[in-house]
Design a protein around this motif. Structure first.
Motif, PDB file in Angstrom:
ATOM      1  N   UNK A 121       8.537   1.547   8.020  1.00 29.69           N
ATOM      2  CA  UNK A 121       7.516   1.281   7.021  1.00 29.69           C
ATOM      3  C   UNK A 121       7.034   2.609   6.445  1.00 29.69           C
ATOM      4  N   UNK A 179      -6.929   2.323  -4.595  1.00 29.92           N
ATOM      5  CA  UNK A 179      -7.211   1.159  -3.746  1.00 29.92           C
ATOM      6  C   UNK A 179      -5.940   0.325  -3.612  1.00 29.92           C
ATOM      7  N   UNK A 231      -3.309   2.392  -1.465  1.00 29.11           N
ATOM      8  CA  UNK A 231      -3.587   2.758  -0.080  1.00 29.11           C
ATOM      9  C   UNK A 231      -2.652   1.971   0.823  1.00 29.11           C
ATOM     10  N   UNK A 232      -2.081   2.657   1.801  1.00 27.63           N
ATOM     11  CA  UNK A 232      -1.155   1.929   2.664  1.00 27.63           C
ATOM     12  C   UNK A 232      -1.911   1.040   3.631  1.00 27.63           C
ATOM     13  N   UNK A 233      -3.170   1.348   3.854  1.00 31.80           N
ATOM     14  CA  UNK A 233      -3.974   0.489   4.707  1.00 31.80           C
ATOM     15  C   UNK A 233      -4.000   0.898   6.162  1.00 31.80           C
ATOM     16  N   UNK A 279      -8.553   2.576   3.599  1.00 30.18           N
ATOM     17  CA  UNK A 279      -8.313   1.161   3.309  1.00 30.18           C
ATOM     18  C   UNK A 279      -9.598   0.449   2.903  1.00 30.18           C
ATOM     19  N   UNK A 281      -8.180  -4.108  12.430  1.00 33.29           N
ATOM     20  CA  UNK A 281      -6.940  -3.452  12.033  1.00 33.29           C
ATOM     21  C   UNK A 281      -6.710  -2.112  12.734  1.00 33.29           C
ATOM     22  N   UNK A 335      -4.627  -1.753  15.083  1.00 32.51           N
ATOM     23  CA  UNK A 335      -3.184  -1.729  15.351  1.00 32.51           C
ATOM     24  C   UNK A 335      -2.821  -1.571  16.819  1.00 32.51           C
ATOM     25  N   UNK A 337       2.122  -5.133  10.901  1.00 29.26           N
ATOM     26  CA  UNK A 337       1.146  -5.188   9.825  1.00 29.26           C
ATOM     27  C   UNK A 337       1.863  -5.668   8.568  1.00 29.26           C
ATOM     28  N   UNK A 338       1.349  -6.719   8.000  1.00 30.41           N
ATOM     29  CA  UNK A 338       1.923  -7.206   6.751  1.00 30.41           C
ATOM     30  C   UNK A 338       1.033  -6.730   5.615  1.00 30.41           C
ATOM     31  N   UNK A 339       1.593  -6.636   4.437  1.00 33.71           N
ATOM     32  CA  UNK A 339       0.874  -6.220   3.220  1.00 33.71           C
ATOM     33  C   UNK A 339       0.374  -4.792   3.342  1.00 33.71           C
ATOM     34  N   UNK A 340      -0.276  -4.340   2.246  1.00 32.49           N
ATOM     35  CA  UNK A 340      -0.750  -2.963   2.251  1.00 32.49           C
ATOM     36  C   UNK A 340      -2.215  -2.914   1.896  1.00 32.49           C
ATOM     37  N   UNK A 341      -2.757  -1.723   2.074  1.00 27.08           N
ATOM     38  CA  UNK A 341      -4.122  -1.481   1.636  1.00 27.08           C
ATOM     39  C   UNK A 341      -5.095  -2.471   2.224  1.00 27.08           C
ATOM     40  N   UNK A 342      -6.072  -2.883   1.422  1.00 32.12           N
ATOM     41  CA  UNK A 342      -7.107  -3.753   1.967  1.00 32.12           C
ATOM     42  C   UNK A 342      -6.616  -5.172   2.176  1.00 32.12           C
ATOM     43  N   UNK A 398      -3.980  -5.600   4.059  1.00 37.50           N
ATOM     44  CA  UNK A 398      -3.246  -5.509   5.330  1.00 37.50           C
ATOM     45  C   UNK A 398      -3.754  -6.540   6.304  1.00 37.50           C
TER      46      UNK A 398
END
Ligand SMILES: Cc1cc2nc3c(=O)[nH]c(=O)nc-3n(C[C@H](O)[C@H](O)[C@H](O)COP(=O)(O)O)c2cc1C
Ligand code: SF4
Ligand code: SF4
Ligand code: SF4
Ligand code: FES
Lengths: 553, 905
Positions: A296, A449, A452-454, A460, B155, B157, B174-179, B181
């Protein structure tokens, strides 16, 4: 080589092509055929010439006549008038002011530039290695291999003062030295061509217009640190760059400047292209390496730095496209020459993509230390419709705004940082009196925003909360304390985010608060947007597109 | 490593290099708050709570993952640091509901502690609708084990990293990104459709109440529970568990004990985690029973003991001591087994004592003793990391020794170690293998001989080791020459190239660890199989070094101990032979009785000898032969003929149902004692819950009975038994319960000062009299029953992850039983197609001994021509079908190969 009477350089940069450059070219070819001029006039497809807004472009040598905004139907008149009768077609030429038709070198847009990185872009056919070699190409590599031990190459780069052009400005020689000093059988050289900043396209232009300069730079780096293998990580949205680079790698291998036993020495270096999935954060070096490894694309903690422990855990030099393109110049012309350009501690040039409220937009290469005023007014031709210059955003979506009061600031890494902005990859967006700074900040923050990878909480969640506050403010629901909350959030995000995306994400907000606090206050207290951009007291509206979107291909 | 000098809060400290700021602060007594960090599991640095200021650093740095360097100057507290931490905490809490009052994790939650410490009553960013949690449907919805309340997730992890680094599974990510996630499964598949093993490592790692055992929801908060550390009572891995009970003595949840990196260190499998509910099951036996007029009726202890004493004494009197057979148990403690061993030998006067190791690793005990002079696994979990090749043969490691599989996978992932698996089925561990050899069941000797021939042909044998430490090389070599590759390929049904490739890897290994289990031992050639494995390690010199040896993976939690304690017909405790006059004299002197020097009956002969009338009585502690022996119909016939059967057990299992007297005993989670895991580590078993007042510890039942029969075993407490074990068993001389309170000890450990023995046969010096390893010339012999036109398939039986042996515990643990409620037969899709069988169809499986109706599970796991049936289900017991053909030496039945017929019902 065959001698031609006239060379017609047609820009085959992505933007000229999409503006219809290739239909013009085929029309011209047909005309030349019909006029029996094909043997006398050579058409050269070049890389981007920089002034993309004026495209499709063609430059005619020896005269240096510049034709702009060409349409297929213009081919006939240019052939008849210019090529047959020697009479340039004035209504199609670049016009400085009424009645003045400058040669390429005289166009102010070009005259104030210094071209090192873009030295070949717009001049040579990027699909022909001969043309690159004819302009001293692969000389630097030959020199490195022939008479320098790797340490001397590193010393030369260190002496040049070259700093990474990917954003952070880390001294390239020192990075190489770290990798050189690691004991490891396997090392890597990686070129970061992810170019995630939506307003920047210099890396693409170099790859499309002069791919060999990057290959050569990487090979020199590999020789210097002892790497056998390299990767160029290019974003998938750059198919033309990928095509030209693929072709160039093939040619370079055939010519013995890449692959096994380069130039007959026992130095071997192989190069592979990796196509990136396009997330902005994949341009961050550790995320990029993760992505090449098949994981990832998320940043990792540093240290260890890639130069110590990078790709597949091996020492890895990762540099930006522009950084690599500088290397052959330093090797052929010497560090001393390089130092004469720019200012001490900020030597050489930087390529910017000039955009926004400025008369001539496009790619420009200027010596570091040049003032913002010079860029905007001398090269860019000033602000359209005689409006007031309000500020310029450097550093892309995570940069900051430099207000008009600082227009004479020299453009160098340190000065930009001290103003709350940064060099970044070289996006430069000019704003006039009509631009609402809160809205601008919101626009750029929205970008980060989304990108951001989170992985880490401050970036995030923090940037999202900042955006929520900005949306409140721009829709008239701002309250006292919001500015302070933004500052508090911004500072924590800067201080505690894991990678530079988060660490710089608050910049547009914090720098606009710093220079234009009154605009925030009027949104909050008076429910008024001083520039009439935001519609207050109504539900959150669509964000107005201020900055240039990535120019479509 | 160089010392590093740093300054923390203006004080100077020196540390050995390479530690994190957090570690340095911990060692200096400086508290740093953390949220996402979990030692050894997760150090991605996502939360930003642990930040400190390092001089000259542009930003704050994370204490949890920043390594110290010479001259580093660190500030751990300042207003700016406090503000940043508090802000990140508020951000972590931005969507977290204000649910503490109704949350199961209340009082056991890192987030709550931090909020308290930083005075965050309510995050400034928490919206109205997020204040109360609403459980969203997600991939965790249907499984019975784990609940995921997304809204509580911060989150951090830790779960994702626990799944990867602890469980070695990667079922969640973790699926998706940013906020956007979120913790998720691949493509949001239900968790039970992923590779998840339900070990709940993710739950144990979660610092908040987001991931939680469904089985504990609503049953109380930490303050309501009492925790006891003990040893898991299931398989031979011997995980250390912390088990929590409520005030009503119900076991609620279990965690892997963290801290000792040489052990499970926090890991468990689904059974260790969830499989404790049976202890409080209403089916528990709580009163002695006596069969009256054919019916088992409640009786008092005195009555039951008196009656049993009387019957046993009469039978002994009438038919002689050897007409009585006794079974110890791999499910009971060392002390229980020592007591019953003494009871059989001293009180009854017979060596007819055995335990269910007969059914699993008797071939190992016999085989490895022949080759090396000691019949136990040679190495320790902690030295797997020194191996560059793992050779895993006949072991479905992921399901039968789940935590060993996790340790193996961790090493495989972190190093260049190569795994070779030989197994007729494509089990989970084969997915981690470079080479999977899917040989026909029962052809192991041929396969191993073939591999060794290639090693010899390629001159990859370890000549120095052979010269110094091995005998009988020439005869061995002669025999091996009879196994050319083509012949071996033909016998085993494996491609020649694959065998060759494996042989070359094995031959070139620097340190190879061999793992095997019942796929090797449960054959009529079980001992030959084990000898061949020993041959391979002697030939390649893989013995007696870290990372090189033989891990015979023992099945039950204390099968090693039951054997160590002499619950075997030929040896006293510590494998002291009953035929050795000196040994006999020693025990006679201690026990003050005359002992028999005649080797006793093996457990697998009890049925047969019952039928012939030679066995008149059996006394069984904690075993269930009528479910676990091969061909149980025949065994039952034999048991029917036996005059008197008395049993100690915790449930009314198949064998208990035919008994004349039943004594209710304590379960492993209710007793004090010792267990021995598969690396010979003796560990303490501590009572986790109070037992029912009317049940008794097994050793005590035996002691009381013995007294009534006129012989005092001399035990008033578990400690008494343990002291006698130490005294009479040289390899246990130093293994006192006091020492075990601190940590486990690996035998041999002859004195109180001895640190224990992690690696047997150090430097190749074996325990045989001349200290050499003995190579054996072994011929391949086919299984006793091969497929033919009437019974065209090979039936192989075994265990699955979610159940254990005869199922008495796991089938009475509701989550486990709900998850796999009934038996099935695994059939290869190609066979299924030919037979017109579809998934879940009812099929009839028949062997020469019986038939079963089962649902078909179409699966790529067995190879074509082979079917697999688990043996845990009493309604459809696989052992109705199995072949009782025995290994001539070990007397282990051929559970792994029988010919069967399949048809759709
Ligand atoms: C969010 C983020 C995005 C980045 N994207 C790019 C990029 O697109 N191209 C690039 O060269 N560097 C990018 N960088 C910088 C790289 O991490 C790295 O510093 C650079 O590749 C090093 O090369 P240089 O020393 O030649 O500048 C990015 C950094 C961050 C934090
Ligand atoms: S700062 Fe943002 S982009 Fe960087 S690791 Fe953290 S969440 Fe990802
Ligand atoms: S239960 Fe175990 S295997 Fe399943 S997701 Fe959690 S850690 Fe991974
Ligand atoms: S579920 Fe628990 S462990 Fe997993 S990320 Fe959320 S809070 Fe952390
Ligand atoms: S504990 Fe260090 S970042 Fe979370």
């Amino acid at each position: 080589m065959k001698i031609y009477r006239i060379h017609a350089l047609i820009c085959a940069g992505g933007q000229c092509i999409s503006a219809g450059g290739d239909s013009f070219e085929s029309a011209l070819k047909k005309e030349l055929q019909a006029a029996d001029l094909a043997e006398e006039i050579q058409i050269v497809e070049t890389g981007c010439m920089g002034s993309c807004e004026m495209g499709p472009m063609m430059v005619i040598y020896p005269e240096g006549v510049v034709y702009v905004r060409l349409k297929p139907e213009d081919a006939e008149i240019i052939t008849k008038e210019h090529f047959l009768k020697g009479r340039p077609v004035e209504h199609l030429m670049w016009r400085k002011e009424e009645g003045a038709f400058p040669r390429l070198e005289e166009v102010p847009f070009f005259a104030h530039q210094t071209k090192l990185v873009l030295r070949n872009c717009g001049l040579i056919n990027p699909e022909n290695i001969e043309e690159y070699i004819a302009r001293d190409g692969y000389q630097g590599l030959a020199k490195a291999i022939a008479d320098k031990d790797p340490k001397l190459v590193i010393d030369e780069i260190k002496k040049s003062g070259l700093r990474g052009r990917g954003g952070a400005g880390f001294p390239t020689g020192r990075k190489w030295e770290t990798a050189y000093l690691q004991t490891s059988d396997i090392k890597y050289v990686v070129c970061n061509a992810d170019e995630g900043d939506p307003g920047a396209y210099m890396d693409r232009s170099v790859l499309e217009g002069d791919p060999h300069s990057v290959i050569e730079g990487m090979a020199i780096a590999a020789y210097a640190i002892g790497a056998q293998k390299g990767y160029v990580y290019v974003r998938a949205e750059y198919p033309l760059a990928i095509k030209r680079l693929t072709h160039a790698i093939k040619q370079a291998k055939q010519s013995g400047v890449l692959g096994q036993q380069i130039l007959g020495s026992d130095f071997s270096f192989d190069l592979e292209i990796r196509v990136g999935a396009g997330a902005f954060v994949c341009g961050e070096e550790t995320a990029l390496l993760n992505s090449i490894e098949g994981n990832r694309g998320e940043p990792k903690k540093k240290p260890p730095f890639p130069a110590e422990k990078g790709l597949f855990g091996k020492p890895t030099v990762i540099n930006n496209v522009e950084t690599f393109a500088n290397i052959p110049v330093i090797m052929t012309k010497g560090a001393d020459f390089f130092q004469t350009i720019g200012v001490p501690n900020n030597t050489g040039t930087k390529v910017f993509s000039l955009a926004g409220k400025v008369n001539t937009t496009g790619l420009i290469e200027v010596p570091l230390g040049i003032s913002l005023r010079k860029i905007i007014f001398d090269i860019g031709g000033g602000i359209p419709h005689n409006k007031q210059f309000k500020g310029a955003l450097t550093g892309g979506p995570s940069g900051g705004v430099i207000p008009a009061t600082h227009i004479d600031t020299p453009i160098d890494y340190e000065s930009l940082n001290s103003l709350g902005s940064m060099m970044g990859s070289g996006g430069l967006i000019v704003m006039d009196e009509d631009s609402c700074m809160v809205d601008i900040a919101k626009f750029f923050l929205k970008f980060t925003v989304d990108e951001s990878c989170g992985k880490c909480t401050p970036c995030r969640e923090g940037t999202k909360q900042m955006l929520n506050i900005l949306e409140k403010i721009t829709s008239g629901q701002g309250e006292e304390g919001d500015i302070e909350r933004l500052e508090e959030l911004g500072n924590t995000i800067k201080q505690t985010s894991l990678c530079n995306l988060g660490q710089s994400a608050p910049n547009p907000v914090l720098s606009t608060i710093r220079w234009f606090r009154n605009e925030y206050e009027s949104h909050i207290r008076d429910k008024k947007c001083l520039c009439n951009v935001c519609t207050l007291s109504s539900p959150v509206k669509e964000v107005k597109k201020h900055a240039r979107k990535k120019i479509s291909h | 490593m160089n010392d590093v000098n740093i300054v923390i809060n203006e004080k100077h400290y020196t540390f050995p290099g390479n530690i994190t700021i957090l570690e340095a602060c911990n060692r200096s007594g400086i508290a740093i708050p953390t949220l996402c960090y979990l030692q050894g599991v997760s150090d991605e640095g996502s939360c930003g709570i642990c930040v400190v200021k390092v001089e000259k650093s542009r930003t704050f740095d994370r204490a949890c993952n920043t390594i110290i360097f010479e001259g580093m100057k660190i500030t751990t507290e300042s207003e700016a640091i406090y503000k940043a931490r508090k802000m990140n905490l508020e951000l972590a809490l931005a969507h977290h509901p204000l649910d503490c009052m109704t949350c199961d994790k209340d009082g056991d939650c890192t987030l709550q502690d931090l909020a308290y410490q930083y005075g965050v009553k309510k995050s400034r960013f928490l919206t109205e609708e997020d204040q109360i949690s609403t459980l969203k449907e997600n991939a965790w919805k249907d499984n019975p084990f784990i609940l995921f309340d997304e809204q509580k997730c911060v989150l951090c992890r830790r779960c994702v990293n626990a799944c990867m680094n602890t469980a070695q599974v990667e079922a969640i990510a973790i699926a998706n990104r940013g906020h956007l996630s979120k913790v998720s499964t691949p493509f949001d598949l239900p968790l039970e459709s992923t590779t998840c093993q339900f070990c709940a490592a993710c739950v144990q790692a979660c610092p908040v109440g987001a991931l939680i055992e469904k089985t504990r929801v609503g049953k109380g908060k930490l303050k309501d529970f009492t925790k006891t550390d003990t040893t898991c009572a299931y398989c031979g891995v011997g995980c250390n568990l912390s088990i929590y009970k409520d005030s009503a003595d119900n076991l609620i949840m279990a965690k892997g004990v963290i801290g000792d990196p040489t052990l499970n260190n926090g890991r468990t499998c689904v059974k260790g985690r969830y499989g404790h509910e049976y202890t409080q099951h209403p089916d528990r036996l709580t009163t002695p029973l006596i069969r009256k007029n054919g019916v088992l009726e409640p009786a008092s202890w005195e009555e039951a003991l008196d009656y049993t004493a009387k019957r046993l004494s009469e039978i002994k009197e009438k038919y002689g001591s050897d007409s009585i057979g006794v079974l110890g148990s791999s499910r009971c403690s060392n002390e229980d087994n020592y007591a019953i061993m003494k009871f059989a030998r001293a009180t009854i006067g017979t060596n007819n004592i055995d335990n269910c190791a007969r059914l699993c690793h008797s071939s190992t005990v016999a085989g490895l003793a022949k080759s090396f002079g000691a019949g136990a696994a040679t190495n320790s979990y902690s030295d797997f990391s020194a191996s560059d090749v793992f050779f895993d043969i006949g072991s479905n490691t992921t399901e039968t020794h789940p935590v060993i599989a996790q340790i193996m996978k961790e090493h495989l992932r972190k190093s260049d170690c190569t795994l070779i698996v030989c197994d007729p089925r494509k089990t989970d561990i084969t997915k981690h293998a470079k080479i999977h050899i899917q040989h026909t069941p029962g052809t192991d000797v041929a396969l191993l001989n073939g591999i060794m021939k290639i090693i010899l042909d390629e001159q990859l044998e370890n000549t120095k080791f052979i010269e110094e430490h091995v005998e009988n090389f020439d005869a061995f070599k002669q025999k091996i020459s009879e196994y050319p590759l083509e012949k071996v390929a033909e016998i085993t049904g494996v491609k020649a190239e694959l065998i060759k490739e494996a042989a070359l890897i094995i031959g070139k290994a620097k340190n190879m660890m061999t793992f095997y289990s019942m796929g090797i031992t449960q054959h009529s050639t079980g001992v030959d199989n084990v000898l061949s494995i020993a041959n391979l390690s002697l030939l390649t010199g893989n013995l007696g070094k870290p990372g090189a040896g033989i891990m015979a993976l023992r099945g039950q939690a204390n099968v090693q101990g039951a054997c160590d304690m002499g619950a075997l017909p030929n040896v006293y405790s510590g494998y002291q032979s009953v035929t050795d006059p000196a040994v006999k004299e020693k025990f006679e002197a201690e026990w003050k009785v005359t002992l028999s020097d005649k080797i006793g009956l093996q457990a697998t002969l009890f049925g047969e000898k019952g039928l012939t009338g030679e066995l008149k009585a059996v006394y069984i502690m904690g075993e269930n032969p009528l479910m676990t022996d091969a061909d149980i119909t025949a065994v039952r016939e034999g048991f029917d003929k036996i005059e008197f059967i008395a049993v100690q057990n915790i449930f009314m299992c198949e064998t208990v149902a035919v008994a004349d007297v039943v004594f209710p005993s304590t379960s492993a989670y209710e007793k004090y004692g010792t267990f021995v895991n598969t690396e010979r580590r003796v560990q303490l078993l501590r009572p986790v819950r109070k037992h029912h007042p009317n049940v008794m510890d097994d050793w005590k039942i035996v002691s009381r009975l013995s007294q009534k029969m006129g012989y005092d075993l001399g035990f008033d407490s578990v400690q008494d038994v343990n002291r006698e074990i130490n005294k009479m068993t040289p390899s246990y001389g130093g293994i006192s319960m006091e020492r075990l309170e601190k940590s486990g000890l690996q035998w041999p450990c002859p004195t109180l000062e001895h640190p224990g023995t992690p690696i047997l046969h150090k430097e190749g010096v074996t325990k045989r009299p001349n200290q050499k390893g003995l190579l054996h010339a072994i011929d391949f012999k086919p299984a006793q029953e091969l497929p033919d036109s009437d019974y065209p398939f090979i039936l192989t039986t075994g265990r699955i992850l979610y159940h254990f042996h005869s199922g008495n515990e796991t089938r009475r643990t509701s989550v486990l039983n709900e998850f796999v409620p009934k038996n099935y037969v695994e059939i290869n899709p190609l066979d299924a197609k030919e037979l017109g069988i579809q998934a879940n169809d009812l099929v009839i499986v028949t062997t020469r001994r019986g038939k079963l109706e089962l649902n078909a599970k179409i699966s790529e796991r067995p190879k074509k021509g082979v079917v697999f049936i688990p043996f845990h289900f009493s309604e459809a017991p696989a052992n109705i079908l199995t072949n009782a053909a025995l290994d001539p030496v070990a007397k282990i039945p051929e559970f792994k190969v029988a010919a069967c017929h399949i048809q759709k019902k």
